[in-house]
Design a protein around this motif. Sequence first.
Motif, PDB file in Angstrom:
ATOM      1  N   THR A  85      50.108  41.126  42.772  1.00  0.00           N
ATOM      2  CA  THR A  85      49.213  39.967  42.619  1.00  0.00           C
ATOM      3  C   THR A  85      48.464  39.994  41.299  1.00  0.00           C
ATOM      4  OG1 THR A  85      47.451  41.133  43.823  1.00  0.00           O
ATOM      5  CG2 THR A  85      48.888  39.667  45.109  1.00  0.00           C
ATOM      6  N   HIS A  86      48.100  41.184  40.815  1.00  0.00           N
ATOM      7  CA  HIS A  86      47.418  41.286  39.519  1.00  0.00           C
ATOM      8  C   HIS A  86      47.452  42.730  39.045  1.00  0.00           C
ATOM      9  CE1 HIS A  86      44.278  42.194  42.435  1.00  0.00           C
ATOM     10  NE2 HIS A  86      43.466  42.634  41.492  1.00  0.00           N
ATOM     11  N   MET A  87      47.027  42.935  37.774  1.00  0.00           N
ATOM     12  CA  MET A  87      47.296  44.226  37.130  1.00  0.00           C
ATOM     13  C   MET A  87      46.244  45.297  37.401  1.00  0.00           C
ATOM     14  SD  MET A  87      44.907  44.312  34.619  1.00  0.00           S
ATOM     15  CE  MET A  87      45.520  45.595  33.522  1.00  0.00           C
ATOM     16  N   HIS A  88      45.282  45.064  38.275  1.00  0.00           N
ATOM     17  CA  HIS A  88      44.298  46.117  38.545  1.00  0.00           C
ATOM     18  C   HIS A  88      44.983  47.383  39.068  1.00  0.00           C
ATOM     19  CE1 HIS A  88      40.484  43.395  38.775  1.00  0.00           C
ATOM     20  NE2 HIS A  88      40.728  43.818  37.549  1.00  0.00           N
ATOM     21  N   ILE A  89      44.362  48.512  38.723  1.00  0.00           N
ATOM     22  CA  ILE A  89      44.976  49.819  38.961  1.00  0.00           C
ATOM     23  C   ILE A  89      45.338  50.047  40.430  1.00  0.00           C
ATOM     24  CG2 ILE A  89      42.764  51.037  39.282  1.00  0.00           C
ATOM     25  CD1 ILE A  89      43.955  53.296  37.508  1.00  0.00           C
ATOM     26  N   ASP A  90      44.530  49.487  41.346  1.00  0.00           N
ATOM     27  CA  ASP A  90      44.765  49.721  42.776  1.00  0.00           C
ATOM     28  C   ASP A  90      45.878  48.839  43.347  1.00  0.00           C
ATOM     29  OD1 ASP A  90      42.825  47.744  42.153  1.00  0.00           O
ATOM     30  OD2 ASP A  90      42.067  47.731  44.202  1.00  0.00           O
ATOM     31  N   HIS A  91      46.421  47.943  42.527  1.00  0.00           N
ATOM     32  CA  HIS A  91      47.510  47.066  42.975  1.00  0.00           C
ATOM     33  C   HIS A  91      48.817  47.357  42.244  1.00  0.00           C
ATOM     34  CE1 HIS A  91      44.649  44.255  45.023  1.00  0.00           C
ATOM     35  NE2 HIS A  91      43.836  44.873  44.187  1.00  0.00           N
ATOM     36  N   TYR A  92      48.685  47.748  40.977  1.00  0.00           N
ATOM     37  CA  TYR A  92      49.846  47.769  40.081  1.00  0.00           C
ATOM     38  C   TYR A  92      50.405  49.165  39.803  1.00  0.00           C
ATOM     39  CZ  TYR A  92      52.560  46.511  35.866  1.00  0.00           C
ATOM     40  OH  TYR A  92      53.559  46.309  34.946  1.00  0.00           O
ATOM     41  N   GLY A 188      40.891  33.940  37.715  1.00  0.00           N
ATOM     42  CA  GLY A 188      39.481  34.092  38.083  1.00  0.00           C
ATOM     43  C   GLY A 188      39.162  35.560  38.269  1.00  0.00           C
ATOM     44  N   HIS A 189      39.707  36.147  39.327  1.00  0.00           N
ATOM     45  CA  HIS A 189      39.523  37.594  39.524  1.00  0.00           C
ATOM     46  C   HIS A 189      40.106  38.330  38.315  1.00  0.00           C
ATOM     47  CE1 HIS A 189      39.091  41.400  41.541  1.00  0.00           C
ATOM     48  NE2 HIS A 189      40.372  41.640  41.387  1.00  0.00           N
ATOM     49  N   THR A 190      41.323  37.981  37.940  1.00  0.00           N
ATOM     50  CA  THR A 190      41.868  38.290  36.613  1.00  0.00           C
ATOM     51  C   THR A 190      42.532  37.018  36.105  1.00  0.00           C
ATOM     52  OG1 THR A 190      44.041  38.981  37.419  1.00  0.00           O
ATOM     53  CG2 THR A 190      42.364  40.716  37.212  1.00  0.00           C
ATOM     54  N   GLY A 207      46.121  38.623  47.695  1.00  0.00           N
ATOM     55  CA  GLY A 207      45.658  39.597  46.698  1.00  0.00           C
ATOM     56  C   GLY A 207      44.152  39.735  46.766  1.00  0.00           C
ATOM     57  N   ASP A 208      43.489  39.691  45.592  1.00  0.00           N
ATOM     58  CA  ASP A 208      42.026  39.750  45.548  1.00  0.00           C
ATOM     59  C   ASP A 208      41.408  38.378  45.303  1.00  0.00           C
ATOM     60  OD1 ASP A 208      42.182  42.447  45.938  1.00  0.00           O
ATOM     61  OD2 ASP A 208      41.372  43.031  43.979  1.00  0.00           O
ATOM     62  N   HIS A 209      42.210  37.329  45.377  1.00  0.00           N
ATOM     63  CA  HIS A 209      41.678  35.979  45.126  1.00  0.00           C
ATOM     64  C   HIS A 209      40.756  35.532  46.277  1.00  0.00           C
ATOM     65  CE1 HIS A 209      41.354  31.780  44.169  1.00  0.00           C
ATOM     66  NE2 HIS A 209      42.164  31.395  45.131  1.00  0.00           N
TER      67      HIS A 209
HETATM   68 ZN   LIG Z   1      41.501  43.503  41.789  1.00  0.00          ZN
END
Ligand SMILES: [Zn+2]
Length: 351
Positions: A85-92, A188-190, A207-209
């Motif tokens: 969903t996005h590039m944050h460390i806890d997802h990617y 927004g979140h990223t 995701g985190d949206h």
């Molecule tokens: Zn995130």
Amino acid sequence: MSQAAADRYAWTEPAVEDLGAGVYRIPLPLPMDGLKAVNVYAIADPGGVDLIDAGIALVPAREQLAAGLRQIGYELGDVRNFFVTHMHIDHYSLAVELRKTFHSVISLGEEERANLVATREMVNGRGNRFFGIDGLHRLGALELVTELSAQHRQPPALVDWEDPDRWVADGTDLDLRTRTLRAVHTPGHTRGHLIFHDAAAEIMFAGDHVLPHITPSIGFEAAPHRLALRDYLSSLARTLALPDARLLPAHGPVTGSTHERVNELLAHHDLRLAETHQAVQAGHASPYEVAKAIKWTRHQRLFGDLDLFSRVQAVNETAAHLEVLAVRGQVTREVSADGTELYQMAALAGD
Ligand SMILES: [Zn+2]
């Protein structure tokens, strides 16, 4: 822990949740203070499995993912795709690590490109070590800069910030073996965040949206931009325009309605914008001063009672709200001689 608090964290227990029709929720542990776990969703068919998000590249997360997959009859090598969903460390980051061994294919929203470039610069020592710090000067938060430089916090994992195999554009239909997911750009979140919507099954991998318990942080990224909150509010409106669906979030339990939660988030930001506006009216001018004048978290805490990391986020969050007020013509921004951004009430028309 109280019963309410225990219930609130029940979703973090390391147990696979069967959501029906070959969809499973696999919560993976995180070392971060606030976020205890991240949900990875497995979409399974007889030939293999596709995952939504991947978790953090640390051994406990990797082992728990392997254990969760084993429980539903698969191995790490059966993962064909990571739709992140996005590039944050806890997802990617775990996707990048597993790809080295298993050659799975990673897909990520194309607007995340700038964040990956900036993050690589950051870890190679050419930029700041943490998100949200570059701007603290101009937001009037010199005190926080001083506190941060006294700390030598290491990032929680050693990560290779490699590119995905595939950059996904807004509106792309992802054909999985059992269903089609529509990737919807929800910045927004990223800036490059995607949600994956399965209209036929009435489910949304958000995701985190859209998160059920907390309000997502806004624009916490290596390549930030001023209007992240304006983008986020538009993305919420965009989500409301899609049919209502079951909410499958990256943090928190699965809940019944995306629309219900989006309306709560919109109401939350309306309230925050009003409080921010009032603080400017009361004479607080820099984002740092305004952040100190308003209450934080659902427990209405004082700014000074937040930990350092939360205070950095709070100042950035306040700046994001001030920028939306500026775009709406409710406040104006000017820059002081020392480079601090100062806001004041916009003159009323006719003054
Ligand atoms: Zn995130």
